[in-house]
Scaffold this active site. Structure first.
Site, mmCIF file in Angstrom:
data_model
loop_
_atom_site.group_PDB
_atom_site.id
_atom_site.type_symbol
_atom_site.label_atom_id
_atom_site.label_comp_id
_atom_site.label_asym_id
_atom_site.label_seq_id
_atom_site.Cartn_x
_atom_site.Cartn_y
_atom_site.Cartn_z
ATOM 1 C CB CYS A 276 11.577 1.328 6.428
ATOM 2 S SG CYS A 276 11.055 2.704 7.684
ATOM 3 C CG PHE A 277 11.212 -3.374 4.448
ATOM 4 C CD1 PHE A 277 11.592 -2.985 5.697
ATOM 5 C CD2 PHE A 277 10.284 -4.460 4.405
ATOM 6 C CE1 PHE A 277 11.126 -3.811 6.743
ATOM 7 C CE2 PHE A 277 9.821 -5.233 5.454
ATOM 8 C CZ PHE A 277 10.443 -4.788 6.632
#
Ligand code: UDX
Length: 440
Positions: A276-277
């Site tokens: 995600c990040f």
């Protein structure tokens, strides 16, 4: 929770588009609340496995939840019109992988939207289409809405509902995150859409944030951008502390005691990984560019994160003079402990740099070797830390697996007992090693 316990509304018929990580946790979680769930999954073998109770992901508590959901009638099927025909609420959980230019590939999402539209074309009931996949603001009301409207010949708002209900699931804690959310964010096109999504989550604790669709979509990106930026700021601070001979961990621990700052996501080290990040921060940065706004903070967050593995390798090079021909034990390939996921793994980023510098990398991870092998064939993989350390010129720790904290006599088998710790996984006191922390 018992089926339907503490719920004031009757169970809903809910279809989940996508039997991946988010889809499965969402399906099992909503089944726990008593709803009737159908999961639509495109991969045939996965449909087969899921029906047999075999999950493609490891997630604490999910197996038990899945088994109970199956007993209660959770169904798994191929995608297509049929999968969505009966559903009152359809939650899209398919992947939105990044393209090379960091924009989102919406092909799966639009495919699901078309199938859902075809189902709505023949339906006589009111249904709500909710997007849980992480999409940039404007996507649900733009391409997704258009695809459903076109395939159904119906109009969002009047004929069917539309909503955004982003997920905030952290790997290794996803079931807990679903059942005890910090907040449930619902962006609805209208009241009817919002009500349906809220009804589906009735029985779960936590505050509700009711808003419009683009705001809900944005909340997801900003949450990840903040967390990633905290990690990168902690890393930059960590680099400065290291140069000043200060232990960044002591500094950040004290800083986190200020409740305006808080203690979480202040661990400095070799940087953030995961699905995600980096993906979400990049996507938001590119979106800012298309708005001619620039995105210094987002880009710096990514740059610092790319820099940390390089710093670690430079530290090692400084200690060993040259990396060429050195045998380096790499402990940790998963992007964080408790998972076999190696996406954006900092351990693999370090390994690539070491291989480029001519080192021989012997890697160990308690869970992630099969996944690492698929993407990094030029490393040697071994089944224990001891085997990795045997005869090594140095050791790098890239994931803070708890078992690494118990290593001791295994270091004796190294040619030179040099350990560079990228995560603060080891307490070097009482160990007869040359210890070097990345930010302390
Ligand atoms: C994250 C978010 O937490 C979740 O809400 C979102 O839905 C998806 O992305 P996840 O990627 O599973 O979840 O992992 P997380 O626990 O947040 O850690 C991300 C990365 O940051 C890991 O590589 C971790 O090692 C690193 N990290 C985290 C740090 O380097 N320092 C910290 O202080 C915290």
């Amino acid at each position: 929770m018992k089926p339907g316990a503490s719920r004031g509304v009757p169970p809903l018929r809910i279809a989940i588009a996508g039997g991946g990580y988010v889809g499965l946790v969402t399906a099992a979680g909503l089944a726990t609340l008593g709803h009737r769930i159908t999961v639509a999954e495109a991969q045939e073998d996965r449909v087969h496995d899921l029906r047999a109770g075999r999950l493609p992901i490891r997630e604490p508590g999910l197996g038990a939840l899945w088994d109970r959901a199956m007993e209660r009638g959770l169904a798994v099927t191929a995608p297509g019109e049929q999968a969505y025909a009966e559903a009152q609420l359809i939650i899209i959980c398919v992947g939105t992988p990044p393209r090379d230019d960091w924009t989102q590939d919406l092909a799966s999402l639009e495919g699901a939207a078309r199938d859902i539209g075809s189902a709505l074309a023949h339906s006589h009931q009111y249904s709500v289409v909710a997007v849980k996949s992480t999409v940039l603001p404007g996507t649900t009301q733009g391409p997704i809405r258009s695809a459903v409207e076109k395939a159904s010949g119906r109009r969002a708002g009047g004929d069917f509902g539309l909503a955004s209900v982003p997920e905030f699931l952290a790997e290794g804690n996803a079931v807990e995150d679903f059942l005890n959310p910090k907040r449930i964010v619902v962006g609805g096109l209208d009241d009817a859409s919002t009500k349906m999504v809220l009804a589906a989550h009735e029985g779960l604790p936590g505050p509700r944030v009711v808003t419009d669709i683009p705001t809900a979509e944005m909340i997801k990106y900003v949450s990840n951008a903040f967390l990633a930026a905290r990690v990168s700021l902690s890393n930059e601070i960590g680099n400065i502390c290291k140069a000043l001979g200060i232990d960044a961990r002591r500094v950040l621990e004290a800083v986190g005691m200020d409740d305006r700052i808080g203690p979480k996501f202040l661990r400095s080290g070799v940087g953030f990984g995961g699905s995600c990040f980096a993906k979400d921060v990049r996507a938001l940065a590119v979106r800012a560019d298309t708005l001619a706004l620039g995105s210094q903070m987002l880009r710096a967050t990514l740059q610092v994160n790319e820099e940390q593995p390089r710093r670690l390798v430079e530290l090692l090079r400084g200690r060993l003079d040259s990396l060429s021909g050195r045998r380096i034990a790499l402990l940790g390939l998963a992007f964080k402990p408790g998972t076999d996921d190696v996406r954006e793994s900092r351990g693999l980023a370090v390994a690539r740099l070491l291989v480029q510098a001519g080192a021989r990398v012997v890697a160990y991870d308690p869970m992630a070797i099969p996944n690492a092998r698929r993407v990094a064939q030029d490393l040697e993989y071994v089944g224990t830390s001891a085997a990795a350390l045997e005869g090594a010129d140095a050791c790098v720790i890239a994931t803070e697996w708890p078992e690494f904290a118990h290593l001791g006599r295994e270091f004796k088998a190294m040619r030179r007992g040099l350990v560079v710790d990228g995560r603060g996984a080891l307490d070097p006191r009482d160990l007869n090693i040359e210890y070097e922390g990345l930010c302390w």
